[in-house]
Design a protein around this motif. Structure first.
Motif, PDB file in Angstrom:
ATOM      1  N   ASP A  31      83.171 109.550 -35.099  1.00 46.95           N
ATOM      2  CA  ASP A  31      82.653 109.953 -33.736  1.00 46.95           C
ATOM      3  C   ASP A  31      82.497 111.598 -33.765  1.00 46.95           C
ATOM      4  O   ASP A  31      81.584 111.911 -32.992  1.00 46.95           O
ATOM      5  N   VAL A  32      83.191 112.017 -34.525  1.00 49.10           N
ATOM      6  CA  VAL A  32      83.194 113.570 -34.576  1.00 49.10           C
ATOM      7  C   VAL A  32      81.823 114.021 -35.167  1.00 49.10           C
ATOM      8  O   VAL A  32      80.849 114.917 -34.676  1.00 49.10           O
ATOM      9  N   MET A  33      81.302 113.077 -36.250  1.00 49.06           N
ATOM     10  CA  MET A  33      79.926 113.635 -36.931  1.00 49.06           C
ATOM     11  C   MET A  33      78.822 113.396 -35.913  1.00 49.06           C
ATOM     12  O   MET A  33      78.258 114.020 -35.864  1.00 49.06           O
ATOM     13  N   VAL A  34      78.950 112.387 -35.176  1.00 51.23           N
ATOM     14  CA  VAL A  34      78.035 112.141 -34.208  1.00 51.23           C
ATOM     15  C   VAL A  34      77.854 113.172 -33.098  1.00 51.23           C
ATOM     16  O   VAL A  34      76.836 113.810 -32.784  1.00 51.23           O
ATOM     17  N   LYS A  35      78.957 113.836 -32.730  1.00 47.07           N
ATOM     18  CA  LYS A  35      79.299 114.636 -31.808  1.00 47.07           C
ATOM     19  C   LYS A  35      78.597 116.223 -32.366  1.00 47.07           C
ATOM     20  O   LYS A  35      77.868 116.781 -32.022  1.00 47.07           O
ATOM     21  N   VAL A  36      78.802 116.461 -33.613  1.00 47.52           N
ATOM     22  CA  VAL A  36      78.500 117.594 -34.346  1.00 47.52           C
ATOM     23  C   VAL A  36      76.818 117.402 -34.565  1.00 47.52           C
ATOM     24  O   VAL A  36      76.282 118.440 -34.294  1.00 47.52           O
ATOM     25  N   LYS A  69      85.760 119.237 -17.605  1.00 51.00           N
ATOM     26  CA  LYS A  69      86.649 120.381 -17.500  1.00 51.00           C
ATOM     27  C   LYS A  69      86.588 121.020 -19.113  1.00 51.00           C
ATOM     28  O   LYS A  69      86.619 120.369 -19.894  1.00 51.00           O
ATOM     29  N   SER A  70      86.892 122.169 -18.980  1.00 49.74           N
ATOM     30  CA  SER A  70      86.889 122.772 -20.664  1.00 49.74           C
ATOM     31  C   SER A  70      87.917 122.276 -21.412  1.00 49.74           C
ATOM     32  O   SER A  70      87.465 122.043 -22.384  1.00 49.74           O
ATOM     33  N   ARG A  71      89.108 121.757 -20.937  1.00 51.33           N
ATOM     34  CA  ARG A  71      90.039 121.336 -21.625  1.00 51.33           C
ATOM     35  C   ARG A  71      89.422 119.922 -22.216  1.00 51.33           C
ATOM     36  O   ARG A  71      89.672 119.473 -23.263  1.00 51.33           O
ATOM     37  N   ASP A  72      89.109 119.220 -21.343  1.00 51.44           N
ATOM     38  CA  ASP A  72      88.540 117.735 -21.753  1.00 51.44           C
ATOM     39  C   ASP A  72      87.355 118.268 -22.761  1.00 51.44           C
ATOM     40  O   ASP A  72      87.204 117.280 -23.734  1.00 51.44           O
ATOM     41  N   LYS A  73      86.542 119.042 -22.476  1.00 47.11           N
ATOM     42  CA  LYS A  73      85.311 119.085 -23.422  1.00 47.11           C
ATOM     43  C   LYS A  73      85.842 119.389 -24.737  1.00 47.11           C
ATOM     44  O   LYS A  73      85.208 118.844 -25.974  1.00 47.11           O
ATOM     45  N   GLU A  74      86.566 120.510 -25.004  1.00 44.08           N
ATOM     46  CA  GLU A  74      87.065 120.814 -26.153  1.00 44.08           C
ATOM     47  C   GLU A  74      87.985 119.622 -26.945  1.00 44.08           C
ATOM     48  O   GLU A  74      87.824 119.376 -28.129  1.00 44.08           O
ATOM     49  N   ARG A  75      88.566 118.907 -26.115  1.00 47.34           N
ATOM     50  CA  ARG A  75      89.374 117.618 -26.588  1.00 47.34           C
ATOM     51  C   ARG A  75      88.375 116.498 -26.944  1.00 47.34           C
ATOM     52  O   ARG A  75      88.455 115.926 -28.212  1.00 47.34           O
ATOM     53  N   LEU A 121      84.699 116.672 -27.257  1.00 41.29           N
ATOM     54  CA  LEU A 121      83.318 117.129 -27.977  1.00 41.29           C
ATOM     55  C   LEU A 121      83.794 117.967 -29.221  1.00 41.29           C
ATOM     56  O   LEU A 121      82.952 118.321 -29.855  1.00 41.29           O
ATOM     57  N   HIS A 122      85.120 118.557 -29.372  1.00 43.46           N
ATOM     58  CA  HIS A 122      85.401 119.373 -30.384  1.00 43.46           C
ATOM     59  C   HIS A 122      84.659 120.648 -30.208  1.00 43.46           C
ATOM     60  O   HIS A 122      84.367 121.186 -31.390  1.00 43.46           O
ATOM     61  N   THR A 123      84.425 121.174 -29.163  1.00 42.41           N
ATOM     62  CA  THR A 123      83.681 122.411 -29.229  1.00 42.41           C
ATOM     63  C   THR A 123      84.005 123.118 -27.693  1.00 42.41           C
ATOM     64  O   THR A 123      84.512 122.780 -26.720  1.00 42.41           O
ATOM     65  N   GLY A 124      83.881 124.747 -27.896  1.00 40.30           N
ATOM     66  CA  GLY A 124      84.107 125.517 -27.069  1.00 40.30           C
ATOM     67  C   GLY A 124      82.769 125.969 -26.474  1.00 40.30           C
ATOM     68  O   GLY A 124      82.940 126.924 -25.242  1.00 40.30           O
ATOM     69  N   GLU A 125      81.834 125.494 -26.865  1.00 39.40           N
ATOM     70  CA  GLU A 125      80.343 125.919 -26.419  1.00 39.40           C
ATOM     71  C   GLU A 125      80.000 125.363 -24.974  1.00 39.40           C
ATOM     72  O   GLU A 125      80.436 124.358 -24.534  1.00 39.40           O
ATOM     73  N   SER A 126      79.278 126.271 -24.195  1.00 37.90           N
ATOM     74  CA  SER A 126      78.722 125.900 -22.927  1.00 37.90           C
ATOM     75  C   SER A 126      78.018 124.454 -23.100  1.00 37.90           C
ATOM     76  O   SER A 126      77.200 124.295 -23.943  1.00 37.90           O
ATOM     77  N   VAL A 127      78.101 123.789 -22.116  1.00 40.37           N
ATOM     78  CA  VAL A 127      77.216 122.495 -22.271  1.00 40.37           C
ATOM     79  C   VAL A 127      76.817 122.336 -20.889  1.00 40.37           C
ATOM     80  O   VAL A 127      76.276 121.426 -20.279  1.00 40.37           O
ATOM     81  N   LYS A 128      76.321 123.479 -20.268  1.00 38.09           N
ATOM     82  CA  LYS A 128      75.830 123.256 -19.007  1.00 38.09           C
ATOM     83  C   LYS A 128      74.533 123.038 -19.026  1.00 38.09           C
ATOM     84  O   LYS A 128      73.745 123.497 -19.655  1.00 38.09           O
ATOM     85  N   GLY A 129      73.876 122.225 -18.064  1.00 36.32           N
ATOM     86  CA  GLY A 129      72.690 121.769 -18.063  1.00 36.32           C
ATOM     87  C   GLY A 129      72.425 120.367 -18.971  1.00 36.32           C
ATOM     88  O   GLY A 129      71.294 119.936 -19.125  1.00 36.32           O
ATOM     89  N   ARG A 133      83.442 105.053 -21.705  1.00 35.86           N
ATOM     90  CA  ARG A 133      84.758 105.010 -21.613  1.00 35.86           C
ATOM     91  C   ARG A 133      85.751 105.302 -22.662  1.00 35.86           C
ATOM     92  O   ARG A 133      86.940 105.753 -22.622  1.00 35.86           O
ATOM     93  N   ASP A 134      85.234 105.282 -23.809  1.00 33.70           N
ATOM     94  CA  ASP A 134      86.055 105.831 -25.055  1.00 33.70           C
ATOM     95  C   ASP A 134      85.781 107.103 -25.467  1.00 33.70           C
ATOM     96  O   ASP A 134      86.243 107.513 -26.425  1.00 33.70           O
ATOM     97  N   GLY A 135      85.082 107.858 -24.931  1.00 33.31           N
ATOM     98  CA  GLY A 135      84.781 109.038 -24.943  1.00 33.31           C
ATOM     99  C   GLY A 135      83.867 109.265 -26.015  1.00 33.31           C
ATOM    100  O   GLY A 135      83.764 110.654 -26.448  1.00 33.31           O
TER     101      GLY A 135
END
Length: 303
Positions: free
Chosen positions: A40-45, A165-171, A173-181, A188-190
Motif C-alpha cells: 500500500d505504501v509503495m503504491v502511494k509512493v 486534514k493534515s494529520r489524516d494525510k500524513e497517516r 498517505l505517509h507524506t507531509g507534502e501539499s496535495v492541493k488540487g 474505505r480502506d484508505g
C-alpha cells in the motif's frame, strides 16, 4: 515510432511526453514488500513521486521483490529521477518500519524507453500480469493499476485526498507534502484508487479502445521474453559477445546496417541508448564500438 502524446504534467506545463518502463528490482535477499501495508505504501509512493518528479503514471504492479511502472515523461532524465525518488522515499519508510538500513542498496532501478507500438503494448500488458506471481487473478489483485483500465463505473465509496486534514494525510498517505488540487481518491480502506491517478486513456488508446484486445495481450504476452528484457538484461552485465549481438541487432533495426557502417552520430545515439537499457561499462562500450574510452565518456556526458 514511439507513441508520443501531449499531456498537461503535474507542474501545469503542457509537453510532449513518451512512455517509459520503470522497474525497481530487489537483488538477492532484498524483499521490497513483506506485507500488505508495504504494498500500500509503495503504491502511494509511486503516485506521490510522480507528482514530485513531473511524470504521469499509466499503469503499475507491486509484488514482493520488485515493482513495475509505466509512465509518461518528457525526457529520459525525468524518468530516471522518478525511479530514484521512489527508491529514496520508500527506503526511508522501510528503514523506519523495520529498523533495517541499507537494504535498498540491494535494489536496482532502471527506466527504459518504450521504443514502438509493439514494445509499448507488450509492456503495458505484461505489467498487470505480474499479479500472477503472487498467486492471484489479474483482475482481483489489489496492488496494480489494472482496475483503472476500461472502467465502466466508479467504486461505491471514495474520499478525495485533497479534502483530507493534515494529520489524516500524513497517516494515510505517509507524506507531509501539499496535495492541493489533486484528483486522487482513497477507498474505505484508505487505499488509493488507481483510476484517480493513472492515465487510463493512454493505455486504452494503445489497445485501440478495446478491452478484449487488452485481455488478449495480457494472456498472450511472452512472459519469458519480457521478464528477460525488463528484469534480467538491464541488471545483468553480459559478455562482450552477447552485448555485441544485441547492439548489432539494434543497429540493423534502427539504421538497416551493421555497427561498422554507422556514422559517428548514429553510434552516439545507440551508445546513449544501450547505456540506459543494459548493464554495461565504459570499457565494454569502447570495446564493442571500437572507440577510445575518451569518446565514449564524451558521448555519455561524463566528467
Amino acid at each position: 515510432m514511439q507513441r508520443i502524446v501531449v499531456r498537461t504534467l503535474p507542474d501545469g506545463s503542457v509537453r510532449n511526453v513518451r512512455p517509459f518502463h520503470v522497474c525497481l528490482k530487489g537483488l538477492e535477499d532484498a524483499v521490497l514488500c513483506r506485507e500488505d501495508e508495504d504494498c500500500d505504501v509503495m503504491v502511494k509512493v509511486i503516485c506521490i513521486s510522480a507528482r514530485r518528479c513531473n511524470v504521469i503514471v499509466i499503469i503499475y504492479a507491486v509484488v514482493s521483490n520488485h515493482c513495475h511502472i509505466a509512465v509518461l515523461a518528457a525526457s529520459q532524465e525525468d524518468a530516471d529521477r522518478y525511479g530514484q525518488d521512489i527508491k529514496k522515499v520508500y527506503s526511508m519508510f522501510f528503514s523506519r518500519k523495520y529498523g533495517e538500513r541499507g537494504i535498498l542498496r540491494r535494489v536496482e532501478m532502471k527506466a527504459l524507453p518504450l521504443e514502438n507500438d509493439w514494445h509499448t503494448r507488450n509492456v503495458l500488458a505484461y505489467i498487470p500480469r505480474n499479479a500472477l506471481d503472487n498467486g492471484g487473478p489479474v483482475d482481483e489483485y489489489k496492488w496494480s493499476g489494472y482496475r483503472a483500465m476500461f472502467r465502466d463505473k466508479k467504486p461505491e465509496w471514495t474520499f478525495p485526498v485533497s479534502m483530507m486534514k493534515s494529520r489524516d494525510k500524513e497517516r494515510i498517505l505517509h507524506t507531509g507534502e501539499s496535495v492541493k488540487g489533486v484528483a486522487w481518491v482513497v477507498n474505505r480502506d484508505g487505499e488509493l484508487e488507481p483510476f484517480s491517478f493513472c492515465d487510463s486513456a493512454y493505455l486504452e488508446q494503445v489497445f485501440n479502445g478495446k478491452q478484449s484486445f487488452f485481455l488478449q495481450c495480457i494472456g498472450g504476452v511472452n512472459t519469458t521474453e519480457m521478464a528477460f528484457n525488463l528484469e534480467v538484461r538491464p541488471y545483468t552485465m553480459v559478455t562482450d559477445a552477447e552485448f555485441l549481438k544485441s547492439v548489432e541487432e539494434l543497429s540493423r533495426n534502427w539504421f538497416k546496417c551493421p555497427i561498422s557502417a554507422l556514422s559517428q552520430e548514429q553510434r552516439a545515439r545507440i551508445i546513449y541508448h544501450v547505456q540506459k537499457t543494459h548493464k554495461t561499462s565504459t570499457s565494454q562500450l569502447a570495446r564493442v564500438f571500437r572507440l577510445p574510452r575518451s569518446i565514449i565518456t564524451q558521448i555519455l556526458g561524463k566528467k
